[in-house]
Write a protein that holds these residues in place. Structure first.
Motif, short mmCIF file in Angstrom:
data_model
loop_
_atom_site.label_atom_id
_atom_site.label_comp_id
_atom_site.label_asym_id
_atom_site.label_seq_id
_atom_site.Cartn_x
_atom_site.Cartn_y
_atom_site.Cartn_z
N PRO A 1 1.52 18.94 -2.61
CA PRO A 1 1.24 19.00 -1.10
C PRO A 1 0.50 20.09 -0.61
N VAL A 2 0.57 21.20 -1.17
CA VAL A 2 -0.03 22.53 -0.82
C VAL A 2 -1.52 22.25 -0.83
N VAL A 3 -1.85 21.76 -2.07
CA VAL A 3 -3.31 21.78 -2.35
C VAL A 3 -3.85 20.36 -1.52
N HIS A 4 -3.11 19.48 -1.35
CA HIS A 4 -3.46 18.37 -0.51
C HIS A 4 -4.05 18.85 0.70
N ASP A 5 -2.97 19.69 1.60
CA ASP A 5 -3.16 20.11 2.89
C ASP A 5 -4.63 21.03 2.94
N GLN A 6 -4.65 21.99 1.72
CA GLN A 6 -5.72 22.78 1.82
C GLN A 6 -7.19 22.12 1.97
N VAL A 7 -7.12 21.34 0.50
CA VAL A 7 -8.20 20.66 0.31
C VAL A 7 -8.75 19.63 1.52
N LEU A 8 -7.57 18.96 1.93
CA LEU A 8 -7.94 18.04 3.10
C LEU A 8 -8.66 18.68 4.34
N ALA A 9 -7.98 19.86 4.59
CA ALA A 9 -8.78 20.71 5.76
C ALA A 9 -10.01 20.86 5.46
N SER A 10 -10.50 21.40 4.26
CA SER A 10 -11.90 21.85 4.25
C SER A 10 -12.79 20.51 4.08
N ALA A 11 -12.43 19.40 3.35
CA ALA A 11 -12.93 18.07 3.63
C ALA A 11 -13.33 17.80 4.88
N LEU A 12 -12.44 17.73 5.93
CA LEU A 12 -12.53 17.54 7.18
C LEU A 12 -13.75 18.37 7.78
N ASP A 13 -13.48 19.76 7.67
CA ASP A 13 -14.55 20.46 8.19
C ASP A 13 -16.05 20.16 7.62
N PRO B 1 5.79 3.99 -1.72
CA PRO B 1 5.44 5.62 -2.12
C PRO B 1 5.19 5.92 -3.60
N VAL B 2 4.12 6.56 -3.99
CA VAL B 2 3.57 6.95 -5.12
C VAL B 2 4.70 7.99 -5.43
N GLY B 3 5.21 7.96 -6.80
CA GLY B 3 6.26 8.63 -7.47
C GLY B 3 5.93 10.19 -7.22
N GLU B 4 7.09 11.09 -7.10
CA GLU B 4 7.08 12.33 -6.81
C GLU B 4 6.34 13.05 -8.02
N ALA B 5 6.51 12.71 -9.28
CA ALA B 5 5.89 13.26 -10.48
C ALA B 5 4.36 12.86 -10.41
N THR C 1 4.02 11.50 -1.66
CA THR C 1 5.14 10.60 -1.58
C THR C 1 5.54 10.37 -0.08
N ARG C 2 5.55 11.60 0.72
CA ARG C 2 6.02 11.32 1.88
C ARG C 2 5.03 11.90 2.90
N SER C 3 4.93 10.98 4.08
CA SER C 3 3.83 11.53 5.16
C SER C 3 4.55 12.40 6.15
N SER D 1 1.01 -1.18 -0.14
CA SER D 1 -0.09 0.08 -0.13
C SER D 1 0.87 1.30 0.00
N ALA D 2 0.11 2.29 -0.44
CA ALA D 2 0.94 3.71 -0.36
C ALA D 2 0.69 4.42 0.78
N GLY D 3 0.99 3.57 2.08
CA GLY D 3 0.80 3.66 3.69
C GLY D 3 -0.44 3.83 3.81
N VAL D 4 -0.82 4.58 4.67
CA VAL D 4 -2.41 4.59 5.06
C VAL D 4 -2.82 5.87 4.56
N LYS D 5 -4.19 6.00 4.28
CA LYS D 5 -4.64 7.11 3.80
C LYS D 5 -4.21 8.40 4.39
N SER D 6 -4.12 9.72 3.80
CA SER D 6 -3.64 10.66 4.44
C SER D 6 -4.77 11.59 5.20
#
Ligand code: PSU
Ligand code: MN
Length: 306
Positions: free
Chosen positions: A242-254, A233-237, A196-198, A159-164
């Motif tokens: 990561p910036v989009v990831h963190d923003q979008v995840l924060a609103s999805a959690l809200d 890990p998923v390839g870096e390309a 790629t990295r948690s 697996s690519a780790g655990v879901k972020s």
């Protein structure tokens, strides 16, 4: 002995033949198809993942429960049903006996897929990201049954780790408590599913499928049980920005909080929110991770059988 001493499994034709001929097999889950990916793309992906396994010299065994049968190795019409039938349940390990007894149908999560695959003698399973400890665990307890199932099941899960969307350090801590082995594939950085990295570290690393197979043989020799998580890990390309990831995840959690979404619905909800809010970019990263895991799973299965 109980009348059903043999587990009530139905093996697909290709899987039964492969098992008889001792060819390498790779289990695939169906929850990702039925509840993790948007329709109609999910069916194409399900078929593509099976093809990747075949192209890499192993036999795919997609797992689901259909009309009370635990099927290991869906045929193409069954794969279609799993992708299209909106009434399919989401089944974890604890649901298996209930579903069989009541003739129910459902897609299997990591916990149920790993359990059925192991009963069928399949040693390798590939998926996207494991379930784990949800964020905000201190206020509302939610830990995926994947973790407990992996502590009881001798199987290698790529697996690519655990879901972020989860509490990643908390999940790694629980994997430690539950005696689930974790090894990084070509990395000491624990992957972050879409990323790629948690930011978390892994103690053990391997570079080749043969090295994974060597660990599996020692697990067999020791006989202590429990899974080996190969964190690939998923390839870096191919990762999500990561910036989009963190923003979008924060609103999805809200949003999940606002809509009071809990229990088995939370993971599919967050994954779908991520796809919507990134206009499909998270889906591409998710698929890149799954494809790479499935390929590596086939290579590991071959190395283990060699
Ligand atoms: N990996 C993906 N997509 C998914 C899942 C994993 O890329 O949809 C599924 C797996 O079936 C996993 C489940 O077992 O999500 C976890 O659900 P829960 O958090 O409710 O235990
Ligand atoms: Mn849960």
């Amino acid at each position: 002995m109980s009348p059903a001493a043999r587990p009530p499994l139905r093996l697909g034709e290709e899987v039964a033949e492969a098992r008889a001929a001792r060819r390498p097999l790779v289990a695939l889950e169906s929850t990702i198809i039925a509840h993790g990916l948007p329709r109609p793309r999910n069916l194409a992906v399900a078929r593509e993942l099976e093809k990747i396994v075949r192209d890499h010299g192993a036999v795919p065994a997609t797992v689901a429960v259909l009309d009370g049968s635990c099927v290991v190795g869906l045929g193409d019409a069954e794969l279609e049903r799993v992708a299209e039938d909106l009434s399919l349940r989401k089944l974890g390990r604890r649901d298996l006996a209930l579903a069989v007894a009541q003739g129910a149908s459902g897609a299997t999560t990591v916990s149920a897929t790993a359990s059925l695959a192991a009963l069928a003698g399949i040693r390798v399973f590939a998926t996207g990201g494991l379930g784990g400890v949800h964020r905000g665990f201190a206020e509302h307890l939610d830990e995926s049954a994947d973790l407990d199932a992996l502590s009881r099941t001798t199987i290698t899960v790529v697996s690519a780790g655990v879901k972020s969307i989860l509490d990643v350090p908390g999940t790694l801590q629980r994997l430690e408590t539950l005696n689930v082995a974790v090894v990084g594939y070509g990395t000491r950085d624990f992957p972050g599913f879409y990323l790629t990295r948690s930011g978390e570290h892994i103690d053990w690393t391997v570079e080749t499928p043969a090295q994974v197979a060597a660990i599996m043989r020692q697990q067999d020799a020791l006989g202590l049980g429990g899974a080996l998580v190969v964190a690939n890990p998923v390839g870096e390309a191919e990762q999500l920005d990561p910036v989009v990831h963190d923003q979008v995840l924060a609103s999805a959690l809200d949003e999940a909080d606002r809509q009071k979404i809990t229990g088995a619905k939370i993971t599919p909800f967050l994954l779908a929110e991520m796809v919507r809010a990134t206009r499909g970019a998270s889906l591409e990263a998710n698929l890149a991770a799954v494809r790479s895991n499935v390929r590596l799973g086939a290579e590991i299965a071959r190395a283990y059988h060699a």
